[in-house]
Design a protein around this motif. Structure first.
Motif, PDB file in Angstrom:
ATOM      1  N   ILE A  25      75.394  61.186 -73.184  1.00  0.00           N
ATOM      2  CA  ILE A  25      77.015  61.418 -73.749  1.00  0.00           C
ATOM      3  C   ILE A  25      77.658  60.640 -72.963  1.00  0.00           C
ATOM      4  CG2 ILE A  25      79.096  63.083 -72.808  1.00  0.00           C
ATOM      5  CD1 ILE A  25      77.228  65.258 -72.334  1.00  0.00           C
ATOM      6  N   SER A  26      78.523  59.285 -73.986  1.00  0.00           N
ATOM      7  CA  SER A  26      79.054  57.436 -72.892  1.00  0.00           C
ATOM      8  C   SER A  26      80.669  58.496 -72.394  1.00  0.00           C
ATOM      9  CB  SER A  26      79.168  56.834 -74.271  1.00  0.00           C
ATOM     10  OG  SER A  26      79.956  57.611 -75.010  1.00  0.00           O
ATOM     11  N   ASP A  27      81.433  59.222 -72.811  1.00  0.00           N
ATOM     12  CA  ASP A  27      82.603  59.578 -72.536  1.00  0.00           C
ATOM     13  C   ASP A  27      82.770  60.444 -70.787  1.00  0.00           C
ATOM     14  OD1 ASP A  27      85.618  58.988 -71.305  1.00  0.00           O
ATOM     15  OD2 ASP A  27      86.148  60.791 -73.755  1.00  0.00           O
ATOM     16  N   ILE A  28      82.275  60.317 -69.963  1.00  0.00           N
ATOM     17  CA  ILE A  28      81.992  61.296 -69.159  1.00  0.00           C
ATOM     18  C   ILE A  28      83.472  61.786 -68.277  1.00  0.00           C
ATOM     19  CG2 ILE A  28      81.160  61.480 -66.425  1.00  0.00           C
ATOM     20  CD1 ILE A  28      79.453  60.805 -68.420  1.00  0.00           C
ATOM     21  N   ARG A  29      83.590  62.794 -68.452  1.00  0.00           N
ATOM     22  CA  ARG A  29      84.249  63.982 -68.381  1.00  0.00           C
ATOM     23  C   ARG A  29      84.478  64.308 -66.412  1.00  0.00           C
ATOM     24  NH1 ARG A  29      87.002  67.133 -71.615  1.00  0.00           N
ATOM     25  NH2 ARG A  29      88.511  67.821 -70.648  1.00  0.00           N
ATOM     26  N   HIS A 112      76.988  66.390 -68.576  1.00  0.00           N
ATOM     27  CA  HIS A 112      78.229  65.254 -67.740  1.00  0.00           C
ATOM     28  C   HIS A 112      77.979  64.504 -66.493  1.00  0.00           C
ATOM     29  CE1 HIS A 112      81.334  64.426 -71.209  1.00  0.00           C
ATOM     30  NE2 HIS A 112      81.262  65.730 -71.394  1.00  0.00           N
ATOM     31  N   SER A 115      74.156  63.096 -67.850  1.00  0.00           N
ATOM     32  CA  SER A 115      74.272  61.145 -68.415  1.00  0.00           C
ATOM     33  C   SER A 115      74.985  60.356 -67.248  1.00  0.00           C
ATOM     34  CB  SER A 115      75.483  61.637 -69.318  1.00  0.00           C
ATOM     35  OG  SER A 115      75.153  62.264 -70.938  1.00  0.00           O
ATOM     36  N   SER A 116      75.975  60.498 -66.607  1.00  0.00           N
ATOM     37  CA  SER A 116      76.697  60.091 -65.382  1.00  0.00           C
ATOM     38  C   SER A 116      75.135  59.119 -65.073  1.00  0.00           C
ATOM     39  CB  SER A 116      77.359  60.275 -64.542  1.00  0.00           C
ATOM     40  OG  SER A 116      76.632  60.995 -63.914  1.00  0.00           O
ATOM     41  N   LYS A 119      74.041  56.544 -67.909  1.00  0.00           N
ATOM     42  CA  LYS A 119      74.989  55.656 -67.858  1.00  0.00           C
ATOM     43  C   LYS A 119      74.626  54.607 -65.758  1.00  0.00           C
ATOM     44  CE  LYS A 119      79.891  54.892 -69.413  1.00  0.00           C
ATOM     45  NZ  LYS A 119      81.107  55.689 -69.620  1.00  0.00           N
TER      46      LYS A 119
END
Length: 212
Positions: A25-29, A112, A115-116, A119
């Motif tokens: 996931i690229s757009d981390i919420r 997320h 994924s963070s 990233k």
């Protein structure tokens, strides 16, 4: 995506394919992560703080002085909050600080958080985490060479007994089985270390939810 796998001695042990739905996931919420961390910390609170209310205070309830003629305010009990030794008004009581958070939000937050780490380059995959002897000094030296000074290690279905014993006295090193994986500990650690068995379990967990 592919990540390199290493052993505890630092040697390469091949590659592993990671699921983009879980680790990519690229757009981390940040808002979802914050909600989940607050939910976890609220559940940890004991909620056992307590003060005496007026009906629990042992001071006398006899009228302090006559109703009229003193020139002062009218009072009937020394248990009132304004007096020294009296009760506290609206003080804390025993209660549960926890609140509900939907399972879908918790699952999304875990994805997320994982994924963070990918990233930021702080996810490390190891073949296995096990040692022959439960020697803290030896393991501290090994982890120091790898640069794991503040790490969360997810060891697989069960933590190797010797590894767990050796790691438990090393500051800022947490070792958990697959069942202990959580958002707060992931974000708190500088490095997230997953075994190949842990990755398989994580991906299977989320694939089951998608199928359902």
């Amino acid at each position: 995506m592919k990540l390199s796998v290493i052993q505890l001695d630092g040697k390469a042990a091949g590659d592993v394919e990671l699921s983009d739905a879980v680790f990519g996931i690229s757009d981390i919420r940040g808002d979802i992560l914050a909600r989940t961390v607050n939910w976890q910390l609220a559940k940890r609170r004991a909620g056992t703080h307590k003060v005496q209310t007026r009906n629990e205070n042992s001071r006398t309830g006899k009228k302090m002085y006559k109703q009229k003629g003193t020139g002062g305010a009218r009072h009937g009990s020394r248990r009132a909050p304004q007096f020294v030794g009296g009760s506290r008004a609206f003080g804390p009581i025993v209660r549960d600080h926890g609140f509900s958070l939907p399972k879908k939000i918790r699952a999304l937050a875990l994805r997320h958080a994982l994924s963070s780490k990918v990233k930021s380059g702080d996810l490390i995959v190891v073949d296995t985490v096990s040692v022959k002897e439960a020697k803290t000094a030896s393991l501290r030296e090994t982890l120091g060479k790898l640069g794991w000074t503040k790490a969360l290690i997810i060891a697989g279905p069960e933590v190797d007994t010797n590894f767990g014993l050796a790691a438990r006295n090393i500051p800022h090193i947490d070792v958990l089985p697959n069942a202990g994986l959580n958002v707060y500990d992931i974000l708190r650690a500088d490095k997230l270390v997953l075994t190949k068995a842990a990755i398989e379990a994580i991906e299977a967990r989320f694939s089951d939810k998608e199928a359902a």
